[in-house]
Design a protein around this motif. Structure first.
Motif, PDB file in Angstrom:
ATOM      1  N   SER A 235      17.306  10.154  -5.125  1.00 55.47           N
ATOM      2  CA  SER A 235      16.295  10.496  -5.847  1.00 55.47           C
ATOM      3  C   SER A 235      15.231   9.441  -5.900  1.00 55.47           C
ATOM      4  O   SER A 235      15.510   8.296  -6.026  1.00 55.47           O
ATOM      5  N   ILE A 236      13.766  10.019  -5.897  1.00 54.66           N
ATOM      6  CA  ILE A 236      12.853   8.963  -6.017  1.00 54.66           C
ATOM      7  C   ILE A 236      12.757   8.176  -7.271  1.00 54.66           C
ATOM      8  O   ILE A 236      12.544   7.065  -7.394  1.00 54.66           O
ATOM      9  N   SER A 237      12.811   9.038  -8.211  1.00 52.34           N
ATOM     10  CA  SER A 237      12.647   8.608  -9.648  1.00 52.34           C
ATOM     11  C   SER A 237      13.774   7.647 -10.014  1.00 52.34           C
ATOM     12  O   SER A 237      13.634   6.662 -10.582  1.00 52.34           O
ATOM     13  N   ALA A 238      15.088   7.901  -9.673  1.00 53.95           N
ATOM     14  CA  ALA A 238      16.412   6.953  -9.916  1.00 53.95           C
ATOM     15  C   ALA A 238      16.068   5.952  -9.039  1.00 53.95           C
ATOM     16  O   ALA A 238      16.302   4.835  -9.588  1.00 53.95           O
TER      17      ALA A 238
ATOM     18  N   GLY B 199      13.200   4.339  -8.264  1.00 52.00           N
ATOM     19  CA  GLY B 199      12.363   3.688  -8.743  1.00 52.00           C
ATOM     20  C   GLY B 199      12.726   2.890 -10.002  1.00 52.00           C
ATOM     21  O   GLY B 199      12.597   1.534 -10.224  1.00 52.00           O
ATOM     22  N   ARG B 200      13.501   3.676 -10.625  1.00 51.20           N
ATOM     23  CA  ARG B 200      14.386   2.971 -11.966  1.00 51.20           C
ATOM     24  C   ARG B 200      15.062   1.752 -11.648  1.00 51.20           C
ATOM     25  O   ARG B 200      15.138   1.055 -12.204  1.00 51.20           O
TER      26      ARG B 200
ATOM     27  N   SER C 129       7.605   2.129 -11.132  1.00 49.55           N
ATOM     28  CA  SER C 129       7.582   3.357 -11.841  1.00 49.55           C
ATOM     29  C   SER C 129       7.515   4.556 -10.727  1.00 49.55           C
ATOM     30  O   SER C 129       7.477   4.320  -9.480  1.00 49.55           O
ATOM     31  N   TYR C 130       7.951   5.840 -11.193  1.00 45.32           N
ATOM     32  CA  TYR C 130       7.930   6.846 -10.247  1.00 45.32           C
ATOM     33  C   TYR C 130       6.640   6.803  -9.450  1.00 45.32           C
ATOM     34  O   TYR C 130       6.864   7.063  -8.216  1.00 45.32           O
ATOM     35  N   ARG C 131       5.259   6.825 -10.254  1.00 45.20           N
ATOM     36  CA  ARG C 131       4.181   6.924  -9.405  1.00 45.20           C
ATOM     37  C   ARG C 131       4.283   5.775  -8.184  1.00 45.20           C
ATOM     38  O   ARG C 131       3.901   6.368  -7.055  1.00 45.20           O
TER      39      ARG C 131
ATOM     40  N   TRP D 207       6.395   6.893  -5.298  1.00 44.76           N
ATOM     41  CA  TRP D 207       5.985   8.002  -4.900  1.00 44.76           C
ATOM     42  C   TRP D 207       5.033   7.604  -3.865  1.00 44.76           C
ATOM     43  O   TRP D 207       5.001   8.186  -2.702  1.00 44.76           O
TER      44      TRP D 207
END
Length: 122
Positions: A37-40, A42-43, A48-50, A53
Motif C-alpha cells: 500500500s502507498i498509504s501504509a 507513507g505512514r 504523507s500519502y500525498r 504518491w
C-alpha cells in the motif's frame, strides 16, 4: 532527543537530468513492496500519502514504465505493488549502495579513527 542519522554513505544517483533515485525513493519502494500500500508505506516512513504518491508518480513518469501499480479488489479495496520495473530499480539501487559502502569502507574507518583520536586529545 531525536533519532540519530545513519552513518555511512547516502547515495543519490542522478540517472538523467530530471531522473534521480536516492534513499528516500528506495525506502518508499521497499515499504510499498512490504506493505502492499502507498498509504501504509507513507505512514511507515512518516510521510504523507500525498508526498508518497508524488514520489511514485515522479518515478512512474520519468522511468517510462510504472514502478508501482494499483491493485484492485480484496477486503480492504486493493492496494499497490511494485512492477518488475520497480523491483529492478530497487534492486539496482540497493546493489549500488552496497558497492559504494564497500568502496569507501577503509576511508570511513580511517575518518572514524581520526575523530576518536582528536576527541581524546581535547
Amino acid at each position: 532527543m531525536g533519532k540519530s542519522a545513519p552513518t555511512g554513505p547516502r547515495l543519490r544517483v542522478v540517472i538523467e537530468p530530471d531522473v534521480a533515485i536516492g534513499p528516500g525513493k528506495a525506502d518508499l519502494l521497499e515499504a510499498i513492496r512490504d506493505t502492499g500500500s502507498i498509504s501504509a508505506a507513507g505512514r511507515k516512513l512518516g510521510m504523507s500519502y500525498r508526498r508518497a504518491w508524488l514520489l511514485v508518480d515522479e518515478l512512474n513518469q520519468h522511468l517510462g514504465a510504472p514502478v508501482v501499480e494499483a491493485q484492485t479488489g480484496g477486503a480492504k479495496g486493493g492496494g499497490a505493488a511494485l512492477t518488475p520495473t520497480g523491483e529492478e530499480v530497487l534492486s539496482r539501487y540497493r546493489n549500488m549502495e552496497s558497492a559504494c559502502r564497500l568502496a569507501i569502507a577503509a576511508d570511513v574507518t580511517a575518518l572514524r579513527a581520526l575523530i576518536r583520536r582528536n576527541q581524546r586529545q581535547k
